[in-house]
Motif scaffolding. Sequence first.
Motif, PDB file in Angstrom:
ATOM      1  N   ILE A  97       0.838  -1.202   0.000  1.00 23.73           N
ATOM      2  CA  ILE A  97       0.000   0.000   0.000  1.00 23.73           C
ATOM      3  C   ILE A  97       0.872   1.250   0.000  1.00 23.73           C
ATOM      4  O   ILE A  97       0.623   2.216  -0.733  1.00 23.73           O
ATOM      5  N   LEU A  98       1.916   1.244   0.834  1.00 26.08           N
ATOM      6  CA  LEU A  98       2.845   2.372   0.844  1.00 26.08           C
ATOM      7  C   LEU A  98       3.461   2.601  -0.527  1.00 26.08           C
ATOM      8  O   LEU A  98       3.672   3.736  -0.948  1.00 26.08           O
ATOM      9  N   ARG A  99       3.754   1.534  -1.228  1.00 18.28           N
ATOM     10  CA  ARG A  99       4.433   1.665  -2.511  1.00 18.28           C
ATOM     11  C   ARG A  99       3.531   2.218  -3.606  1.00 18.28           C
ATOM     12  O   ARG A  99       4.005   2.513  -4.702  1.00 18.28           O
ATOM     13  N   THR A 100       2.218   2.388  -3.319  1.00 19.60           N
ATOM     14  CA  THR A 100       1.367   3.015  -4.325  1.00 19.60           C
ATOM     15  C   THR A 100       1.806   4.446  -4.596  1.00 19.60           C
ATOM     16  O   THR A 100       1.546   4.986  -5.660  1.00 19.60           O
ATOM     17  N   ARG A 101       2.479   5.081  -3.631  1.00 21.21           N
ATOM     18  CA  ARG A 101       2.974   6.431  -3.885  1.00 21.21           C
ATOM     19  C   ARG A 101       4.231   6.402  -4.746  1.00 21.21           C
ATOM     20  O   ARG A 101       4.708   7.454  -5.171  1.00 21.21           O
ATOM     21  N   ALA A 102       4.778   5.211  -4.982  1.00 23.76           N
ATOM     22  CA  ALA A 102       5.994   5.083  -5.779  1.00 23.76           C
ATOM     23  C   ALA A 102       5.727   4.344  -7.089  1.00 23.76           C
ATOM     24  O   ALA A 102       6.636   3.819  -7.699  1.00 23.76           O
ATOM     25  N   GLY A 103       4.458   4.325  -7.512  1.00 20.95           N
ATOM     26  CA  GLY A 103       4.132   3.690  -8.771  1.00 20.95           C
ATOM     27  C   GLY A 103       4.482   4.574  -9.953  1.00 20.95           C
ATOM     28  O   GLY A 103       4.741   5.773  -9.824  1.00 20.95           O
ATOM     29  N   ARG A 104       4.457   3.978 -11.125  1.00 22.26           N
ATOM     30  CA  ARG A 104       4.856   4.699 -12.332  1.00 22.26           C
ATOM     31  C   ARG A 104       3.990   5.936 -12.567  1.00 22.26           C
ATOM     32  O   ARG A 104       4.498   7.005 -12.923  1.00 22.26           O
ATOM     33  N   GLY A 105       2.673   5.806 -12.357  1.00 19.64           N
ATOM     34  CA  GLY A 105       1.793   6.952 -12.563  1.00 19.64           C
ATOM     35  C   GLY A 105       2.123   8.108 -11.643  1.00 19.64           C
ATOM     36  O   GLY A 105       2.134   9.273 -12.065  1.00 19.64           O
TER      37      GLY A 105
END
Length: 321
Positions: A97-105
Amino acid sequence: MPPTPHTTAAHRTAYRAELALDTGEFHEPRRPDCPWCGSRRLRTLLRTPDLLQHKPGTFVLEECRDCAHAFQNPRLTAEALAYYRRDFPQDTLPVRILRTRAGRGRHLAVARAMLPYPEPESWLDVGTGFGRFPAAAREVHPYTAFDGTDPSGRVERARALGRIEEAYRGRLPDLVERLRARYDVVSMLHHLEHSPDPREELRAALATLRPGGHLLVEVPDPGCWFGTLLGKWWLSYGQPRHLHLVPLSNLLDELDGLGCTVVCVDRCAPHVPYDLTGAVALRLAGRFAPVLAAPFALDHALAPLLRRTRFSNAYRVIARR
């Protein structure tokens, strides 16, 4: 690389041994004053165990009543911080969930934030990890040379993957003499909260910029109302790995004192809708994934409204040297 059964068993054996550690030795002496303004008017925000890895220890986050700076107190020693960051569980639900801020978009959106300014020839991404941000940002800035720093060997992997051109392993303040006045843009994306000394990091970043270059900072907002609502279950508190949470006004004052011109402040776009989902995932220790469907839907349904209020969970500042 995903863990193998052998490495997982070895880690579990090591963790059982570590449960017997005297965690009191993990901390520096408690400081009686605020590391940002020096005030001795402190209050305890929360006490919490390690909710992500469940390693031993209790951690205290305090807030200055005068400048609102939040910081871990007593702070972990460098050796203890490395221990808590080691074997970070990348495949658990809270971390995903935290890594959603580090996604490509998300990375593309951050890169586009620099489009109104002169096209940079060189860009340094501080705390780049595996270089996922530079890899995405190159699509927006195809004529820019991206380099990266990171304390771990991940930065060398990023170079091997072709995501950055130059890899510098270590903390930026220790690298500044090699990199002085070399870059048009320096980015610090969710990096300052991990630093033992955010001011030192800011000074080092500005020293690596050419005159007229831009510093791009994005951090969790300690003034976010989700922190008050969710307490220790708010993912952005991030104990024990987050050492400092800097209020926007403090960062702006610091940049002004360092001779910068702030050209952009954004408390809307950096918001990532994961607060309720993350809290439920932490509370359930990553189990019962189907239960997360409702908070996930609520996070995303409310995001267009919340990002325009103090429920926005992050902010972005762009400053020109």
